[in-house]
Design a protein around this motif. Structure first.
Motif, PDB file in Angstrom:
ATOM      1  N   LYS A   1      32.990  33.782  44.080  1.00 44.31           N
ATOM      2  CA  LYS A   1      32.286  32.504  44.177  1.00 44.31           C
ATOM      3  C   LYS A   1      30.835  32.740  44.599  1.00 44.31           C
ATOM      4  O   LYS A   1      29.901  32.193  44.013  1.00 44.31           O
ATOM      5  CB  LYS A   1      32.984  31.596  45.185  1.00 44.31           C
ATOM      6  N   ALA A   2      30.643  33.575  45.593  1.00 44.30           N
ATOM      7  CA  ALA A   2      29.292  33.868  46.079  1.00 44.30           C
ATOM      8  C   ALA A   2      28.467  34.613  45.032  1.00 44.30           C
ATOM      9  O   ALA A   2      27.261  34.387  44.908  1.00 44.30           O
ATOM     10  CB  ALA A   2      29.371  34.695  47.369  1.00 44.30           C
ATOM     11  N   ASN A   3      29.108  35.472  44.263  1.00 43.22           N
ATOM     12  CA  ASN A   3      28.392  36.278  43.270  1.00 43.22           C
ATOM     13  C   ASN A   3      28.092  35.525  41.979  1.00 43.22           C
ATOM     14  O   ASN A   3      27.198  35.910  41.232  1.00 43.22           O
ATOM     15  CB  ASN A   3      29.193  37.542  42.940  1.00 43.22           C
ATOM     16  N   THR A   4      28.874  34.481  41.697  1.00 45.92           N
ATOM     17  CA  THR A   4      28.709  33.774  40.428  1.00 45.92           C
ATOM     18  C   THR A   4      28.109  32.383  40.578  1.00 45.92           C
ATOM     19  O   THR A   4      27.693  31.780  39.595  1.00 45.92           O
ATOM     20  CB  THR A   4      30.069  33.609  39.713  1.00 45.92           C
ATOM     21  N   GLU A   5      28.120  31.849  41.796  1.00 49.45           N
ATOM     22  CA  GLU A   5      27.676  30.482  42.080  1.00 49.45           C
ATOM     23  C   GLU A   5      28.539  29.445  41.364  1.00 49.45           C
ATOM     24  O   GLU A   5      28.111  28.332  41.089  1.00 49.45           O
ATOM     25  CB  GLU A   5      26.195  30.295  41.763  1.00 49.45           C
ATOM     26  N   LYS A   6      29.782  29.819  41.046  1.00 52.33           N
ATOM     27  CA  LYS A   6      30.777  28.905  40.476  1.00 52.33           C
ATOM     28  C   LYS A   6      31.758  28.540  41.584  1.00 52.33           C
ATOM     29  O   LYS A   6      31.910  29.273  42.561  1.00 52.33           O
ATOM     30  CB  LYS A   6      31.524  29.552  39.302  1.00 52.33           C
ATOM     31  N   SER A   7      32.447  27.418  41.446  1.00 51.41           N
ATOM     32  CA  SER A   7      33.380  26.987  42.485  1.00 51.41           C
ATOM     33  C   SER A   7      34.586  27.927  42.557  1.00 51.41           C
ATOM     34  O   SER A   7      34.980  28.530  41.559  1.00 51.41           O
ATOM     35  CB  SER A   7      33.852  25.560  42.229  1.00 51.41           C
ATOM     36  N   ARG A   8      35.138  28.015  43.743  1.00 47.17           N
ATOM     37  CA  ARG A   8      36.327  28.858  43.921  1.00 47.17           C
ATOM     38  C   ARG A   8      37.470  28.342  43.051  1.00 47.17           C
ATOM     39  O   ARG A   8      38.227  29.130  42.474  1.00 47.17           O
ATOM     40  CB  ARG A   8      36.722  28.878  45.397  1.00 47.17           C
ATOM     41  N   LYS A   9      37.608  27.022  42.950  1.00 46.43           N
ATOM     42  CA  LYS A   9      38.653  26.430  42.115  1.00 46.43           C
ATOM     43  C   LYS A   9      38.482  26.876  40.662  1.00 46.43           C
ATOM     44  O   LYS A   9      39.454  27.242  39.999  1.00 46.43           O
ATOM     45  CB  LYS A   9      38.606  24.914  42.211  1.00 46.43           C
ATOM     46  N   ASN A  10      37.259  26.848  40.176  1.00 48.71           N
ATOM     47  CA  ASN A  10      36.964  27.275  38.806  1.00 48.71           C
ATOM     48  C   ASN A  10      37.330  28.748  38.616  1.00 48.71           C
ATOM     49  O   ASN A  10      37.971  29.126  37.636  1.00 48.71           O
ATOM     50  CB  ASN A  10      35.489  27.038  38.507  1.00 48.71           C
ATOM     51  N   ILE A  11      36.949  29.568  39.556  1.00 46.88           N
ATOM     52  CA  ILE A  11      37.244  31.001  39.472  1.00 46.88           C
ATOM     53  C   ILE A  11      38.747  31.247  39.549  1.00 46.88           C
ATOM     54  O   ILE A  11      39.295  32.038  38.783  1.00 46.88           O
ATOM     55  CB  ILE A  11      36.482  31.776  40.564  1.00 46.88           C
ATOM     56  N   ASN A  12      39.433  30.537  40.451  1.00 48.18           N
ATOM     57  CA  ASN A  12      40.885  30.693  40.563  1.00 48.18           C
ATOM     58  C   ASN A  12      41.610  30.242  39.304  1.00 48.18           C
ATOM     59  O   ASN A  12      42.699  30.732  39.003  1.00 48.18           O
ATOM     60  CB  ASN A  12      41.422  29.915  41.767  1.00 48.18           C
ATOM     61  N   THR A  13      41.019  29.332  38.565  1.00 50.96           N
ATOM     62  CA  THR A  13      41.592  28.898  37.291  1.00 50.96           C
ATOM     63  C   THR A  13      41.352  29.935  36.204  1.00 50.96           C
ATOM     64  O   THR A  13      42.228  30.206  35.382  1.00 50.96           O
ATOM     65  CB  THR A  13      40.974  27.547  36.855  1.00 50.96           C
ATOM     66  N   ARG A  14      40.171  30.525  36.195  1.00 48.97           N
ATOM     67  CA  ARG A  14      39.803  31.443  35.124  1.00 48.97           C
ATOM     68  C   ARG A  14      40.389  32.842  35.291  1.00 48.97           C
ATOM     69  O   ARG A  14      40.685  33.506  34.300  1.00 48.97           O
ATOM     70  CB  ARG A  14      38.274  31.538  35.008  1.00 48.97           C
ATOM     71  N   LEU A  15      40.550  33.328  36.503  1.00 47.68           N
ATOM     72  CA  LEU A  15      41.060  34.696  36.704  1.00 47.68           C
ATOM     73  C   LEU A  15      42.412  34.934  36.031  1.00 47.68           C
ATOM     74  O   LEU A  15      42.573  35.942  35.331  1.00 47.68           O
ATOM     75  CB  LEU A  15      41.109  35.044  38.195  1.00 47.68           C
ATOM     76  N   PRO A  16      43.406  34.038  36.176  1.00 45.49           N
ATOM     77  CA  PRO A  16      44.668  34.267  35.467  1.00 45.49           C
ATOM     78  C   PRO A  16      44.505  34.255  33.942  1.00 45.49           C
ATOM     79  O   PRO A  16      45.193  34.998  33.235  1.00 45.49           O
ATOM     80  CB  PRO A  16      45.571  33.115  35.941  1.00 45.49           C
ATOM     81  N   MET A  17      43.600  33.425  33.439  1.00 48.57           N
ATOM     82  CA  MET A  17      43.346  33.406  31.993  1.00 48.57           C
ATOM     83  C   MET A  17      42.748  34.734  31.543  1.00 48.57           C
ATOM     84  O   MET A  17      43.147  35.300  30.526  1.00 48.57           O
ATOM     85  CB  MET A  17      42.389  32.265  31.627  1.00 48.57           C
ATOM     86  N   LEU A  18      41.792  35.228  32.306  1.00 53.93           N
ATOM     87  CA  LEU A  18      41.181  36.525  31.981  1.00 53.93           C
ATOM     88  C   LEU A  18      42.215  37.642  32.063  1.00 53.93           C
ATOM     89  O   LEU A  18      42.176  38.586  31.277  1.00 53.93           O
ATOM     90  CB  LEU A  18      39.993  36.803  32.906  1.00 53.93           C
ATOM     91  N   ALA A  19      43.143  37.522  32.995  1.00 55.21           N
ATOM     92  CA  ALA A  19      44.230  38.511  33.097  1.00 55.21           C
ATOM     93  C   ALA A  19      45.153  38.422  31.877  1.00 55.21           C
ATOM     94  O   ALA A  19      45.570  39.444  31.338  1.00 55.21           O
ATOM     95  CB  ALA A  19      45.015  38.302  34.392  1.00 55.21           C
ATOM     96  N   ASP A  20      45.440  37.196  31.433  1.00 51.66           N
ATOM     97  CA  ASP A  20      46.265  37.024  30.232  1.00 51.66           C
ATOM     98  C   ASP A  20      45.614  37.674  29.010  1.00 51.66           C
ATOM     99  O   ASP A  20      46.301  38.199  28.139  1.00 51.66           O
ATOM    100  CB  ASP A  20      46.514  35.543  29.935  1.00 51.66           C
ATOM    101  N   TYR A  21      44.294  37.640  28.953  1.00 53.19           N
ATOM    102  CA  TYR A  21      43.556  38.260  27.846  1.00 53.19           C
ATOM    103  C   TYR A  21      43.413  39.769  28.018  1.00 53.19           C
ATOM    104  O   TYR A  21      42.928  40.457  27.127  1.00 53.19           O
ATOM    105  CB  TYR A  21      42.160  37.652  27.721  1.00 53.19           C
ATOM    106  N   GLY A  22      43.795  40.276  29.192  1.00 48.11           N
ATOM    107  CA  GLY A  22      43.691  41.713  29.450  1.00 48.11           C
ATOM    108  C   GLY A  22      42.302  42.157  29.871  1.00 48.11           C
ATOM    109  O   GLY A  22      42.001  43.351  29.876  1.00 48.11           O
ATOM    110  N   LEU A  23      41.451  41.203  30.264  1.00 55.54           N
ATOM    111  CA  LEU A  23      40.077  41.540  30.652  1.00 55.54           C
ATOM    112  C   LEU A  23      39.970  41.905  32.126  1.00 55.54           C
ATOM    113  O   LEU A  23      39.045  42.622  32.535  1.00 55.54           O
ATOM    114  CB  LEU A  23      39.135  40.373  30.334  1.00 55.54           C
ATOM    115  N   VAL A  24      40.897  41.404  32.925  1.00 58.01           N
ATOM    116  CA  VAL A  24      41.000  41.768  34.341  1.00 58.01           C
ATOM    117  C   VAL A  24      42.473  42.002  34.633  1.00 58.01           C
ATOM    118  O   VAL A  24      43.340  41.607  33.850  1.00 58.01           O
ATOM    119  CB  VAL A  24      40.435  40.669  35.290  1.00 58.01           C
ATOM    120  N   ARG A  25      42.740  42.627  35.753  1.00 58.08           N
ATOM    121  CA  ARG A  25      44.132  42.785  36.176  1.00 58.08           C
ATOM    122  C   ARG A  25      44.225  42.474  37.666  1.00 58.08           C
ATOM    123  O   ARG A  25      43.323  42.796  38.442  1.00 58.08           O
ATOM    124  CB  ARG A  25      44.688  44.151  35.830  1.00 58.08           C
TER     125      ARG A  25
END
Length: 96
Positions: free
Chosen positions: A27-51
């Protein structure tokens, strides 16, 4: 693969720069809300971009994958290619 711009690329960039991290720090590094980041991280994991990594299942600690690094390397092509996922898959295979 449907990425949300610029949020998803900002998350990937932050993970590449800082290494393993949690949503609060991202959140601090992206200036996006924590809720937004918590929503996107699992999606990025589903795509195999993060784990998601431990030590515990609920730790919320993520790291970028080689596929995520390839996505960052080709982010300028995201809107220009028909199959972005195939582009980064091909890149991952050729370098990995």
């Amino acid at each position: 693969m449907k990425l949300r711009q610029p949020t998803d690329f900002l998350i990937l960039e932050a993970l590449e720069e800082t290494g393993r991290n949690v949503a609060t720090n991202l959140k601090a590094n992206t200036e996006k809300s924590r809720k937004n980041i918590n929503t996107r991280l699992p999606m990025l994991a589903d795509y195999g971009l993060v784990r998601k990594i431990g030590p515990k299942e609920q730790s919320g600690l993520y790291e970028i994958t080689s596929k995520g690094e390839a996505a960052l390397a080709h982010r300028d092509a995201y809107d220009e290619v028909v199959d972005f996922e195939q582009l980064i898959e091909d890149d991952t295979r050729s370098t990995g």
